[in-house]
Design an enzyme around this catalytic site. Structure first.
Site, short mmCIF file in Angstrom:
data_model
loop_
_atom_site.label_atom_id
_atom_site.label_comp_id
_atom_site.label_asym_id
_atom_site.label_seq_id
_atom_site.Cartn_x
_atom_site.Cartn_y
_atom_site.Cartn_z
N LYS A 170 0.86 -1.20 0.00
CA LYS A 170 0.00 0.00 0.00
C LYS A 170 0.89 1.24 0.00
CE LYS A 170 -2.16 3.03 2.01
NZ LYS A 170 -1.86 4.43 1.63
N GLU A 216 8.53 0.94 11.52
CA GLU A 216 9.60 1.92 11.34
C GLU A 216 8.94 3.29 11.47
OE1 GLU A 216 12.64 1.13 11.12
OE2 GLU A 216 12.61 -0.95 10.47
N CYS A 245 13.03 10.38 8.40
CA CYS A 245 12.86 9.91 9.78
C CYS A 245 14.20 10.01 10.50
CB CYS A 245 12.37 8.47 9.77
SG CYS A 245 13.37 7.42 8.71
N GLU A 282 9.12 15.67 16.39
CA GLU A 282 9.55 15.45 15.01
C GLU A 282 8.83 16.46 14.11
OE1 GLU A 282 8.14 12.02 12.72
OE2 GLU A 282 10.22 11.68 12.12
P1 NAD Z 1 1.58 8.31 7.82
O1 NAD Z 1 1.66 7.48 9.06
O2 NAD Z 1 0.62 9.40 7.75
O3 NAD Z 1 1.28 7.36 6.56
C1 NAD Z 1 2.04 6.20 6.29
C2 NAD Z 1 1.17 5.24 5.48
O4 NAD Z 1 0.10 4.77 6.30
C3 NAD Z 1 0.53 5.86 4.24
O5 NAD Z 1 0.57 4.90 3.19
C4 NAD Z 1 -0.89 6.12 4.70
O6 NAD Z 1 -1.83 6.14 3.66
C5 NAD Z 1 -1.13 4.92 5.61
N1 NAD Z 1 -2.21 5.09 6.59
C6 NAD Z 1 -2.77 6.25 7.03
N2 NAD Z 1 -3.72 5.99 7.97
C7 NAD Z 1 -3.75 4.64 8.11
C8 NAD Z 1 -4.50 3.76 8.94
N3 NAD Z 1 -5.41 4.21 9.80
N4 NAD Z 1 -4.25 2.42 8.86
C9 NAD Z 1 -3.31 1.95 8.02
N5 NAD Z 1 -2.58 2.73 7.20
C10 NAD Z 1 -2.78 4.07 7.24
O7 NAD Z 1 3.10 8.80 7.57
P2 NAD Z 1 3.63 9.75 6.43
O8 NAD Z 1 3.19 11.15 6.69
O9 NAD Z 1 3.33 9.14 5.11
O10 NAD Z 1 5.22 9.64 6.67
C11 NAD Z 1 5.91 10.42 7.58
C12 NAD Z 1 6.25 9.63 8.83
O11 NAD Z 1 6.93 8.42 8.46
C13 NAD Z 1 7.20 10.36 9.75
O12 NAD Z 1 6.79 10.24 11.09
C14 NAD Z 1 8.52 9.62 9.56
O13 NAD Z 1 9.40 9.71 10.63
C15 NAD Z 1 8.07 8.23 9.29
N6 NAD Z 1 9.10 7.48 8.56
C16 NAD Z 1 9.83 6.56 9.24
C17 NAD Z 1 10.85 5.87 8.59
C18 NAD Z 1 11.70 4.85 9.32
O14 NAD Z 1 12.37 4.06 8.66
N7 NAD Z 1 11.72 4.81 10.65
C19 NAD Z 1 11.10 6.11 7.24
C20 NAD Z 1 10.32 7.05 6.58
C21 NAD Z 1 9.31 7.74 7.26
#
Ligand code: NAD
Length: 477
Positions: A175, A249, A283, A380
């Site tokens: 997804k 992650e 991140c 963050e």
């Molecule tokens: P997000 O959590 O908003 O979305 C991530 C994914 O989850 C998207 O595909 C989104 O559509 C999906 N999603 C949203 N609501 C959901 C639900 N209720 N159930 C299941 N899936 C759902 O994050 P974002 O804004 O896309 O990314 C930024 C965040 O990601 C930051 O906090 C960053 O630190 C983190 N990040 C972490 C790493 C790591 O390796 N630790 C790497 C990249 C990003």
């Protein structure tokens, strides 16, 4: 509208309620639209992955490796188109988009190599302390896995999950993020080109509804999620409902510790890379600078000048060091933090502004001597905002670095390598860089402690995350 969802080897139009608009963030203009996958289409994708599992897990590891090498070759062949799409949809400068392609290629080749070694590892005899028995190990695939990814490194984050999952013999429902939903479609196109058996890889695009349909699906054996802590905890709750494993992650607020024996110009380069690469939307951004008292004034002045001379602009029309933020929501969030900084009376040495010209740009921003109670120090932000704080001793620096609810990475800059190693041992994070910035290799692990998540990706640990250990013990009597 394109047929955006890859289910059981076929491209389908979305049947969900959400219309997804895809933007060029440098212009703030849409350039594509698609309809999200519906929960019923998520059902179809999971069912396809379930039907494909028995055959795929029995495909020899050598053959699975050949498919993975095929993915690497095809990504490489599509390099120019993928670079252009990442520049247009993520706002990445050209040189950063290139690094993402190289990373994805390296990831598929690496896991092809591990898959090739799997045959030798299967059936390995376990020495037993008691006589009369033999035992051997099998590394079975976990099963059908749901992979949910964010938008900041779409090609790479998906590769880090997809390659080891396929190498292990799992079948997959991926997804992508609604912000960057086109990039992962390439993986479906490559699956088509390689003749990957139908159902082994399924891709369903959409917003939270589609993600929730996947993470709450009873037909999934494991979930691997990269994204925010807020959504990660929902994903973990759904995993708890089914008592199934989850890899998370999540976010970070990582420290970069700079000691007075360093080369200041070199330190500035690493500090800037640690907060301005991908416009700080990492991140692993090292967004808390801890600097030793005796060099603090000199270092901050050099940083101010470095931030002010960074070339910020549209990567498609100019050679830039930093592009826009990837979405309007992220741009507004960063703008909110600028307002909080003003309300907290933080000392802004550079930047501190959003620029709507015409896309979602912000200036690289430097706050000096930020109090530990500041929201900007603790939260963050996901943008090019660096908060600094001074320390006097090594113990002080380590305590400040570890004083965070996150524990993803840290960087130590010092000419004294014995000291740097000593500090690396005491930092409560998943990865420490010494005298470098954001150097990620597929052979080393990725993942964090505390609020930064559960589990590890990359390296052999990334493969183990998709394997289930089984032992077969036989009585010789
Ligand atoms: P997000 O959590 O908003 O979305 C991530 C994914 O989850 C998207 O595909 C989104 O559509 C999906 N999603 C949203 N609501 C959901 C639900 N209720 N159930 C299941 N899936 C759902 O994050 P974002 O804004 O896309 O990314 C930024 C965040 O990601 C930051 O906090 C960053 O630190 C983190 N990040 C972490 C790493 C790591 O390796 N630790 C790497 C990249 C990003």
């Amino acid at each position: 509208m394109t047929a955006a969802h890859y289910i059981n080897g076929h491209w389908q139009h979305g049947e969900g309620v959400d219309c997804i608009t895809v933007y060029d963030p440098a212009l703030g203009q849409p350039f594509a639209e698609l309809i999200a996958a519906s929960p019923a289409q998520v059902d179809q994708a999971v069912a396809a992955a379930r039907s494909a599992l028995p055959a795929w897990r029995n495909v020899s590891a050598q053959q699975r490796a050949a498919y993975l090498r095929g993915f690497a070759e095809h990504i490489d062949q599509r390099r120019e188109a993928l670079i252009a799409l990442q520049m247009q949809n993520n706002g990445k400068p050209h040189h950063e988009a290139v690094v993402d392609i190289d990373d994805a290629v390296a990831t598929f080749n690496y896991y092809a190599g591990l898959a090739e070694q799997l045959t030798a590892r299967q059936g390995r005899e376990v020495p037993l302390s008691a006589p009369g028995f033999t035992a051997h190990t099998r590394l079975d695939p976990v099963g059908v896995v749901g992979l949910i990814v964010p938008w900041n490194f779409p090609l790479v984050t998906s590769a880090w999950k997809l390659a080891p999952a396929l190498a292990a013999g799992c079948t997959v429902v991926l997804k992508p993020s609604e912000i960057t939903p086109l990039i992962e479609q390439t993986y479906g196109q490559i699956a088509d080109a390689l003749g990957l058996p139908a159902g082994v890889l399924n891709i369903v695009g959409g917003k939270a509804e589609t993600g929730a349909a996947l993470s709450n699906h009873p037909g999934i054996d494991k979930l691997s999620f990269t994204g925010s802590n807020a959504v990660g905890s929902q994903v973990m709750r759904s995993a708890a409902t089914f008592c199934r494993p989850v890899t998370l992650e999540l976010g970070g607020k990582s420290a970069i510790l700079v000691f007075d024996d360093c080369d200041l110009d070199q330190a500035v380069e690493w500090i800037v890379a640690g907060i301005c690469w991908n416009a700080g939307q990492m991140c692993s951004a090292t967004s808390r600078l801890l600097v030793q008292d005796s060099i603090a004034d000199a270092l901050l002045l050099r940083l101010k000048s470095a931030f002010e001379t960074l070339r910020v602009g549209n990567p498609l029309t100019a050679e830039v060091d930093m592009g826009p933020l990837t979405s309007q929501a992220q741009w507004s969030k960063v703008n909110d933090y600028f307002a909080i900084a003003r309300a907290e009376n933080l000392q802004c040495m550079a930047g501190g502004e959003v620029v709507r010209d015409p896309g979602w740009f912000v200036t690289p921003t430097l706050y000096a001597d930020v109090p530990l109670t500041s929201r900007l120090w603790g939260e963050e932000i996901f943008g090019p905002l660096l908060c600094t704080h001074r320390f006097s001793s090594e113990d002080d620096a380590v305590a400040l670095a570890n004083d965070s609810r996150f524990g993803l990475v840290a960087t130590v800059i010092s000419a004294d390598l014995v000291r740097a190693e000593r500090i690396a041992n005491t930092l409560d994070v998943g990865h420490v860089w010494i005298n470098s910035a954001q150097a990620v290799f597929v052979e080393t692990s990725w993942g964090g402690t505390k609020g930064s998540g559960i589990g590890r990706e990359l390296g052999p640990w990334g493969l183990a995350a998709y394997q289930s250990v089984k032992h077969v013990t036989r009585c010789l009597g």
